[in-house]
Design an enzyme around this catalytic site. Structure first.
Site, PDB file in Angstrom:
ATOM      1  N   ILE A 165       2.905   7.309  -0.413  1.00  0.00           N
ATOM      2  CA  ILE A 165       1.467   7.232  -0.207  1.00  0.00           C
ATOM      3  C   ILE A 165       1.164   5.797   0.208  1.00  0.00           C
ATOM      4  O   ILE A 165       1.912   4.877  -0.122  1.00  0.00           O
ATOM      5  CB  ILE A 165       0.659   7.651  -1.458  1.00  0.00           C
ATOM      6  CG1 ILE A 165       1.047   6.826  -2.684  1.00  0.00           C
ATOM      7  CG2 ILE A 165       0.824   9.126  -1.740  1.00  0.00           C
ATOM      8  CD1 ILE A 165       0.245   7.200  -3.930  1.00  0.00           C
ATOM      9  N   ASP A 166       0.089   5.613   0.959  1.00  0.00           N
ATOM     10  CA  ASP A 166      -0.217   4.300   1.525  1.00  0.00           C
ATOM     11  C   ASP A 166      -0.440   3.246   0.446  1.00  0.00           C
ATOM     12  O   ASP A 166      -0.819   3.568  -0.686  1.00  0.00           O
ATOM     13  CB  ASP A 166      -1.463   4.379   2.410  1.00  0.00           C
ATOM     14  CG  ASP A 166      -1.269   5.313   3.592  1.00  0.00           C
ATOM     15  OD1 ASP A 166      -0.115   5.527   3.989  1.00  0.00           O
ATOM     16  OD2 ASP A 166      -2.288   5.819   4.101  1.00  0.00           O
ATOM     17  N   LYS A 167      -0.260   2.004   0.815  1.00  0.00           N
ATOM     18  CA  LYS A 167      -0.426   0.883  -0.108  1.00  0.00           C
ATOM     19  C   LYS A 167      -1.770   0.949  -0.837  1.00  0.00           C
ATOM     20  O   LYS A 167      -1.833   0.788  -2.061  1.00  0.00           O
ATOM     21  CB  LYS A 167      -0.315  -0.442   0.659  1.00  0.00           C
ATOM     22  CG  LYS A 167      -0.600  -1.681  -0.192  1.00  0.00           C
ATOM     23  CD  LYS A 167      -0.546  -2.949   0.639  1.00  0.00           C
ATOM     24  CE  LYS A 167      -0.932  -4.162  -0.205  1.00  0.00           C
ATOM     25  NZ  LYS A 167      -0.925  -5.417   0.589  1.00  0.00           N
ATOM     26  N   ARG A 206      -6.321  10.025   6.387  1.00  0.00           N
ATOM     27  CA  ARG A 206      -7.194   8.976   6.913  1.00  0.00           C
ATOM     28  C   ARG A 206      -7.476   9.194   8.400  1.00  0.00           C
ATOM     29  O   ARG A 206      -8.617   9.047   8.868  1.00  0.00           O
ATOM     30  CB  ARG A 206      -6.559   7.610   6.674  1.00  0.00           C
ATOM     31  CG  ARG A 206      -6.354   7.305   5.188  1.00  0.00           C
ATOM     32  CD  ARG A 206      -5.407   6.145   4.974  1.00  0.00           C
ATOM     33  NE  ARG A 206      -5.960   4.895   5.502  1.00  0.00           N
ATOM     34  CZ  ARG A 206      -5.237   3.790   5.639  1.00  0.00           C
ATOM     35  NH1 ARG A 206      -3.946   3.780   5.318  1.00  0.00           N
ATOM     36  NH2 ARG A 206      -5.816   2.699   6.114  1.00  0.00           N
TER      37      ARG A 206
END
Length: 323
Positions: free
Chosen positions: A134-136, A237
């Site tokens: 998962i993204d930062k 996103r």
């Protein structure tokens, strides 16, 4: 050293694509195995561009992981569950999952090396144990494999869509549809190579996201539940931007002017479910929304109480969601 053997059930245009799909590895990792002579097709050393015919016997050998240059670090993380095969982590916002070129510290992997005894080797030197990311600046749940057998099982479940990954996001604007499905192709942005974008079929990979409205706010925001069918980079996103409802706080795909002072997007992986690789038990995990996320929702709720009742979609309210 681990050896995996497959018999092709159908034809494939390229050997590297076939092996990547079977082992759930990146094509670059498979390319390295091919270059080192660790993949054989019908007894012969394979080449990336070789075609695969139904009935072909493919043997892939994964060498022992190299000595890690990554160092264990005592970085606070929440381990929701752990056994001999896997661990489920509730990742905080701001923590990168794994190291990149020139960045070998301060990641989830560094924290895992400190806290867990074993990690699978399929992800390679930089990504030991990492099954999915998962993204930062996205918070929430992800599963980590502690051995290669568990890694392959979990990766296959993701590919087969039997591993369910669900998210909450606060989106800009009032989404009129109560539920729906977004299907596109996602690839690198044509002019900004750091970003992803919806692109023509021939330039991207298929991406599908299901959504369901949880609550609409009069101030112009919508709390939405998302369920991933595929796992493309920045998928939710990008899809939110594509349909015209970017995620609040998103520094890359969101609005330039943000009303709330946030350190990243309000996107949280709140539910993760999969079948345990060893026991066959169906496991479901949930992680509550982080405080900075609930703070924004409470501000929106207070604004509605001061200015009138808000509009709900007929589904759960924020208080119901947290129970």
């Amino acid at each position: 050293m681990n050896e995996y053997e497959f018999t092709a059930e159908s034809a494939s245009p390229r050997l590297d694509v076939f092996v990547a799909e079977q082992l759930h590895m990146t094509r670059s990792a498979v390319k390295k195995l091919l270059e080192e002579g660790n993949i054989r097709q019908n007894g012969e050393i394979g080449k990336a561009s070789h075609t695969v015919s139904a009935g072909d016997r493919i043997v892939a050998v994964i060498p022992p992981p190299q000595e890690l240059d990554l160092s264990p670090q005592d970085i606070p993380i929440t381990i929701v569950y752990e056994d001999e095969d896997l661990a489920v982590i509730d990742k905080p916002q701001g923590l990168t999952v794994h190291a990149g070129s020139g960045n070998l510290t301060g990641t989830l992997v560094n924290a895992l090396l400190y806290r867990l005894k074993d990690l699978s080797s399929i992800g390679g030197v930089i990504r030991p144990g990492i099954v999915h990311r998962i993204d930062k600046d996205t918070s929430g749940l992800l599963v980590v494999a502690k051995n290669d057998s568990a890694h392959l099982s979990l990766s296959k479940q993701i590919a087969d869509k039997t591993c369910a990954r669900e998210y909450y996001a606060l989106c800009e604007g009032v989404l009129k549809q109560d539920s729906g499905r977004i299907e596109t192709y996602i690839g690198r942005h044509p002019s900004d190579r750091v970003k992803m974008a919806v692109v023509p079929k021939e330039k991207g990979r298929y991406a599908a996201t299901n959504f369901e409205v949880v609550r609409r706010y009069e101030k112009g925001y919508t709390l939405v539940k998302f369920r991933l069918e595929t796992g493309r980079t920045h998928q939710i996103r990008v899809h939110c931007k594509y349909i015209g409802f970017p995620i609040v706080g998103d520094p890359v795909y969101g609005l330039k002017k943000q009303k709330f002072h946030l350190n990243g997007q309000l996107l949280h992986a709140y539910r993760l479910s999969f079948t345990h690789p060893r026991t066959g038990e169906r496991m479901v995990f949930e992680a509550p929304l982080p405080a900075y996320f609930t703070d924004v929702l409470q501000k929106l709720e207070r604004g509605e109480k001061e200015g009138g009742a808000g509009k709900k979609s007929g589904q759960e309210t924020q208080s119901e969601m947290e129970d």
